[in-house]
Every structure is written in structure tokens, then in C-alpha cells.
Write a protein that holds these residues in place. Structure first.
Motif, PDB file in Angstrom:
ATOM      1  N   GLN A  15      72.538 -66.855  -4.931  1.00  0.00           N
ATOM      2  CA  GLN A  15      72.588 -67.102  -4.019  1.00  0.00           C
ATOM      3  C   GLN A  15      74.064 -68.533  -3.980  1.00  0.00           C
ATOM      4  O   GLN A  15      73.193 -69.675  -4.646  1.00  0.00           O
ATOM      5  N   GLY A  16      75.200 -68.437  -4.892  1.00  0.00           N
ATOM      6  CA  GLY A  16      75.758 -69.805  -5.115  1.00  0.00           C
ATOM      7  C   GLY A  16      77.361 -69.523  -5.830  1.00  0.00           C
ATOM      8  O   GLY A  16      77.625 -68.328  -6.003  1.00  0.00           O
ATOM      9  N   ASP A  17      78.061 -70.716  -6.218  1.00  0.00           N
ATOM     10  CA  ASP A  17      78.836 -70.874  -6.649  1.00  0.00           C
ATOM     11  C   ASP A  17      78.844 -70.815  -8.867  1.00  0.00           C
ATOM     12  O   ASP A  17      78.544 -70.867  -9.865  1.00  0.00           O
ATOM     13  N   ILE A  18      79.294 -69.803  -8.830  1.00  0.00           N
ATOM     14  CA  ILE A  18      79.775 -69.047 -10.260  1.00  0.00           C
ATOM     15  C   ILE A  18      80.231 -70.214 -11.620  1.00  0.00           C
ATOM     16  O   ILE A  18      79.422 -70.819 -12.662  1.00  0.00           O
ATOM     17  N   THR A  19      80.817 -70.959 -11.220  1.00  0.00           N
ATOM     18  CA  THR A  19      81.605 -72.190 -11.463  1.00  0.00           C
ATOM     19  C   THR A  19      80.349 -73.241 -12.357  1.00  0.00           C
ATOM     20  O   THR A  19      80.962 -73.834 -12.754  1.00  0.00           O
ATOM     21  N   ASN A  28      84.186 -63.165 -15.277  1.00  0.00           N
ATOM     22  CA  ASN A  28      85.198 -63.533 -14.151  1.00  0.00           C
ATOM     23  C   ASN A  28      85.168 -62.307 -14.334  1.00  0.00           C
ATOM     24  O   ASN A  28      85.682 -60.967 -14.901  1.00  0.00           O
ATOM     25  N   ALA A  29      85.402 -61.541 -13.092  1.00  0.00           N
ATOM     26  CA  ALA A  29      86.070 -60.294 -12.373  1.00  0.00           C
ATOM     27  C   ALA A  29      87.646 -60.872 -12.016  1.00  0.00           C
ATOM     28  O   ALA A  29      88.239 -60.931 -10.890  1.00  0.00           O
ATOM     29  N   ALA A  30      87.969 -60.473 -13.773  1.00  0.00           N
ATOM     30  CA  ALA A  30      89.735 -60.774 -13.511  1.00  0.00           C
ATOM     31  C   ALA A  30      90.207 -59.239 -13.157  1.00  0.00           C
ATOM     32  O   ALA A  30      90.317 -58.656 -12.630  1.00  0.00           O
ATOM     33  N   GLY A  38      92.841 -65.125  -7.377  1.00  0.00           N
ATOM     34  CA  GLY A  38      92.306 -65.321  -6.093  1.00  0.00           C
ATOM     35  C   GLY A  38      90.824 -65.581  -6.507  1.00  0.00           C
ATOM     36  O   GLY A  38      90.578 -64.710  -7.520  1.00  0.00           O
ATOM     37  N   GLY A  39      89.898 -65.615  -5.454  1.00  0.00           N
ATOM     38  CA  GLY A  39      88.509 -65.375  -5.417  1.00  0.00           C
ATOM     39  C   GLY A  39      87.641 -66.356  -6.936  1.00  0.00           C
ATOM     40  O   GLY A  39      88.515 -66.958  -7.013  1.00  0.00           O
ATOM     41  N   VAL A  40      86.910 -65.401  -7.010  1.00  0.00           N
ATOM     42  CA  VAL A  40      86.074 -66.276  -7.980  1.00  0.00           C
ATOM     43  C   VAL A  40      86.761 -66.182 -10.096  1.00  0.00           C
ATOM     44  O   VAL A  40      86.884 -67.309 -10.306  1.00  0.00           O
ATOM     45  N   ASP A  41      87.884 -65.301 -10.078  1.00  0.00           N
ATOM     46  CA  ASP A  41      88.668 -66.126 -10.808  1.00  0.00           C
ATOM     47  C   ASP A  41      89.866 -67.290 -11.129  1.00  0.00           C
ATOM     48  O   ASP A  41      90.049 -68.154 -11.500  1.00  0.00           O
ATOM     49  N   GLY A  42      90.216 -66.976  -9.477  1.00  0.00           N
ATOM     50  CA  GLY A  42      91.388 -68.269  -9.171  1.00  0.00           C
ATOM     51  C   GLY A  42      89.560 -69.523  -9.346  1.00  0.00           C
ATOM     52  O   GLY A  42      90.015 -70.663 -10.334  1.00  0.00           O
ATOM     53  N   ALA A  43      88.548 -69.639  -8.521  1.00  0.00           N
ATOM     54  CA  ALA A  43      87.938 -70.437  -9.271  1.00  0.00           C
ATOM     55  C   ALA A  43      87.510 -71.068 -10.806  1.00  0.00           C
ATOM     56  O   ALA A  43      87.168 -71.944 -10.492  1.00  0.00           O
ATOM     57  N   ILE A  44      87.179 -69.840 -11.415  1.00  0.00           N
ATOM     58  CA  ILE A  44      86.898 -70.215 -13.235  1.00  0.00           C
ATOM     59  C   ILE A  44      88.000 -71.062 -13.514  1.00  0.00           C
ATOM     60  O   ILE A  44      87.730 -71.607 -14.328  1.00  0.00           O
ATOM     61  N   PRO A 125      78.980 -62.423 -11.273  1.00  0.00           N
ATOM     62  CA  PRO A 125      79.690 -62.472 -10.238  1.00  0.00           C
ATOM     63  C   PRO A 125      79.252 -61.193  -9.799  1.00  0.00           C
ATOM     64  O   PRO A 125      79.289 -60.083 -10.384  1.00  0.00           O
ATOM     65  N   SER A 126      79.459 -60.609  -7.991  1.00  0.00           N
ATOM     66  CA  SER A 126      79.433 -59.385  -8.116  1.00  0.00           C
ATOM     67  C   SER A 126      81.073 -58.759  -7.736  1.00  0.00           C
ATOM     68  O   SER A 126      81.884 -59.046  -6.927  1.00  0.00           O
ATOM     69  N   ILE A 127      81.199 -58.370  -9.037  1.00  0.00           N
ATOM     70  CA  ILE A 127      82.579 -57.889  -9.727  1.00  0.00           C
ATOM     71  C   ILE A 127      83.214 -55.809  -8.470  1.00  0.00           C
ATOM     72  O   ILE A 127      81.953 -55.308  -8.272  1.00  0.00           O
ATOM     73  N   SER A 128      84.154 -56.361  -7.971  1.00  0.00           N
ATOM     74  CA  SER A 128      85.042 -55.588  -8.103  1.00  0.00           C
ATOM     75  C   SER A 128      84.346 -55.740  -6.033  1.00  0.00           C
ATOM     76  O   SER A 128      85.615 -55.057  -5.185  1.00  0.00           O
ATOM     77  N   THR A 129      83.889 -56.432  -5.246  1.00  0.00           N
ATOM     78  CA  THR A 129      83.586 -56.373  -3.966  1.00  0.00           C
ATOM     79  C   THR A 129      84.241 -57.367  -2.766  1.00  0.00           C
ATOM     80  O   THR A 129      84.384 -57.717  -2.245  1.00  0.00           O
ATOM     81  N   GLY A 130      85.397 -57.945  -3.718  1.00  0.00           N
ATOM     82  CA  GLY A 130      85.824 -58.820  -2.916  1.00  0.00           C
ATOM     83  C   GLY A 130      87.792 -58.257  -3.006  1.00  0.00           C
ATOM     84  O   GLY A 130      87.490 -56.859  -1.588  1.00  0.00           O
ATOM     85  N   ALA A 131      88.645 -58.977  -3.194  1.00  0.00           N
ATOM     86  CA  ALA A 131      89.681 -58.362  -2.860  1.00  0.00           C
ATOM     87  C   ALA A 131      90.140 -57.022  -3.226  1.00  0.00           C
ATOM     88  O   ALA A 131      90.238 -56.328  -3.208  1.00  0.00           O
ATOM     89  N   TYR A 132      89.172 -56.417  -4.248  1.00  0.00           N
ATOM     90  CA  TYR A 132      89.158 -55.252  -5.487  1.00  0.00           C
ATOM     91  C   TYR A 132      88.726 -54.293  -3.997  1.00  0.00           C
ATOM     92  O   TYR A 132      88.164 -52.569  -4.090  1.00  0.00           O
ATOM     93  N   GLY A 133      87.685 -54.663  -2.850  1.00  0.00           N
ATOM     94  CA  GLY A 133      87.051 -53.572  -1.913  1.00  0.00           C
ATOM     95  C   GLY A 133      85.826 -52.951  -1.642  1.00  0.00           C
ATOM     96  O   GLY A 133      85.693 -51.840  -1.072  1.00  0.00           O
ATOM     97  N   LEU A 164      75.626 -64.323  -6.606  1.00  0.00           N
ATOM     98  CA  LEU A 164      76.134 -64.048  -5.458  1.00  0.00           C
ATOM     99  C   LEU A 164      76.542 -64.877  -4.643  1.00  0.00           C
ATOM    100  O   LEU A 164      76.417 -65.444  -4.050  1.00  0.00           O
ATOM    101  N   PHE A 165      77.968 -65.236  -4.108  1.00  0.00           N
ATOM    102  CA  PHE A 165      78.565 -66.402  -3.158  1.00  0.00           C
ATOM    103  C   PHE A 165      77.831 -66.063  -1.940  1.00  0.00           C
ATOM    104  O   PHE A 165      77.845 -67.349  -1.227  1.00  0.00           O
ATOM    105  N   ASP A 166      78.050 -64.396  -0.741  1.00  0.00           N
ATOM    106  CA  ASP A 166      77.452 -65.189   0.922  1.00  0.00           C
ATOM    107  C   ASP A 166      75.795 -64.852   0.732  1.00  0.00           C
ATOM    108  O   ASP A 166      76.155 -63.713   0.157  1.00  0.00           O
TER     109      ASP A 166
END
Ligand code: ADP
Length: 184
Positions: A15-19, A28-30, A38-44, A125-133, A164-166
Motif C-alpha cells: 500500500q503506497g504511492d507509486i511515484t 501509469n494509468a493514462a 487526474g489520479g495516478v496520472d496527475g501524480a506521475i 497501480p490499480s489500472i481503471s479502478t479510479g476515475a474509470y470506474g 495500491l493507494f488505499d
């Protein structure tokens, strides 16, 4: 942290921050535009700096928008990781629009590209499970199975880490890994 051996490779969950990951590459989940978001893309892009976006722009100038499930590679810029592999996850539309196949392709194509580049250690990261739902319980099973299938067939990559972020996502991946272990 949880780990399992797949052949000679190690598959881990943290559990942590991929950056902050100092693996050879982070994924990157681009989105298809490769212009950041946003999300991991923005952080990277925030941590990695402008060199990553410069390379993304060149790629888009050459090949156009990146199709869902495909992957491309850039520098890691100011990140601890040497490279960023950008892949576009599927947007969840209920599960009948090839979402599992497309998500599996994200992992397989990222690993294939990493192998071609001589990368030995990679974080996802966990691709697609944030903004992409994409529901994380379903996505985690696809993700873990794709990585295990790849590692069984390819010995070049030594270490794959899911970052994993959370805790909710971590627990989902942990359950998926427990299920997958039974078939190892
Ligand atoms: P997508 O558009 O593919 O759904 P998101 O970035 O919206 O991508 O979310 C994907 C996952 O990445 C989510 O679980 C989100 O919490 C997580 N995430 C966001 N920031 C980071 C980070 N710095 N490191 C690792 N994971 C992150």
C-alpha cells in the motif's frame, strides 16, 4: 506487504504511492491523449516533471491517440523510477464491453514492453479502478491473473509490485492473490 514467488520472480503487493517506487519502471494509468490527467496520472506527471509530457507529445505526434489496452514507454524524468510505461485502461461500462480483455491487455502489453526494454523490476497501480470506474474486486482478479500468466511464460522480469493507494484496494488485491495462489 505480501509476496508470492512465481517461478523465479517475486510478485508483491504494497500500500503506497507509486511515484515513490524505485523500480526500473512504473506503470501509469493514462488516458488516450497521453496529456496527463487526474489520479495516478496527475501524480506521475507532477513528480516526474515536464520531460515525461514532452515524450508523450512526440509519441502522439507519431502514432496518434493510444488505443485502450496498449502501452508505450517514456523516461521517468525526476521520478526514482527510470522509465514510465503508459497504458490506457478500459472505462467500465457494465462489463459487457470487453472490459476484462482490455484490462488484461494493459498488463500483458506493459510487461511485454518492459521485457523488450530489459526492465527487471516494475510497479503497477490499480489500472481503471479510479476515475474509470472498474470495480476493484473484479479488476484485481484480472490484474493478478494477467501478471501471473505472464511471469509463468517469461523469466526475464524479476519483480512485479502492485502499489495500491488505499486499504480498500489493497484488501481487494490481497484477496485476488490468495485465490490465484491456489492455482500456482
Ligand atoms: P483510472 O482512470 O485508470 O481509473 P485513476 O488514477 O483514476 O486511474 O485510479 C487508478 C487507481 O490509482 C485508484 O485506485 C487510485 O486511488 C490510485 N492512485 C491514485 N494516485 C496514486 C498514486 N500516487 N500511487 C498509486 N496509486 C494511485
Amino acid at each position: 506487504m505480501e509476496s508470492v514467488k512465481v517461478g523465479k520472480a517475486t510478485l508483491s503487493l504494497i500500500q503506497g504511492d507509486i511515484t515513490k517506487q524505485a523500480t526500473d519502471a512504473i506503470v501509469n494509468a493514462a488516458n488516450s491523449s497521453l496529456m496527463g490527467g487526474g489520479g495516478v496520472d496527475g501524480a506521475i506527471h507532477r513528480v516526474g516533471g515536464p520531460a515525461i509530457l514532452e515524450e508523450c507529445k512526440k509519441i502522439v505526434a507519431q502514432i496518434g491517440r493510444l488505443p485502450t489496452g496498449q502501452a508505450v514507454i517514456t523516461t521517468g524524468g525526476n521520478l526514482p523510477a527510470k522509465y514510465v510505461i503508459h497504458t490506457v485502461g478500459p472505462i467500465w461500462r457494465g462489463g459487457e464491453s470487453k472490459e476484462p480483455e482490455l484490462l488484461r491487455n494493459c498488463y500483458l502489453n506493459s510487461l511485454k514492453l518492459a521485457k523488450e526494454k530489459g526492465i527487471k523490476t516494475i510497479s503497477f497501480p490499480s489500472i481503471s479502478t479510479g476515475a474509470y470506474g472498474y470495480p476493484v474486486e473484479k479488476a484485481s482478479q484480472v490484474a493478478v491473473k494477467a501478471v501471473i500468466d505472464f511471469l509463468k511464460e517469461n523469466q526475464e522480469i524479476k519483480e512485479v509490485t502492485f502499489v495500491l493507494f488505499d486499504s480498500f484496494s489493497f484488501n481487494a488485491y490481497s484477496n485476488a492473490l490468495r485465490k490465484a495462489k491456489k492455482n500456482l
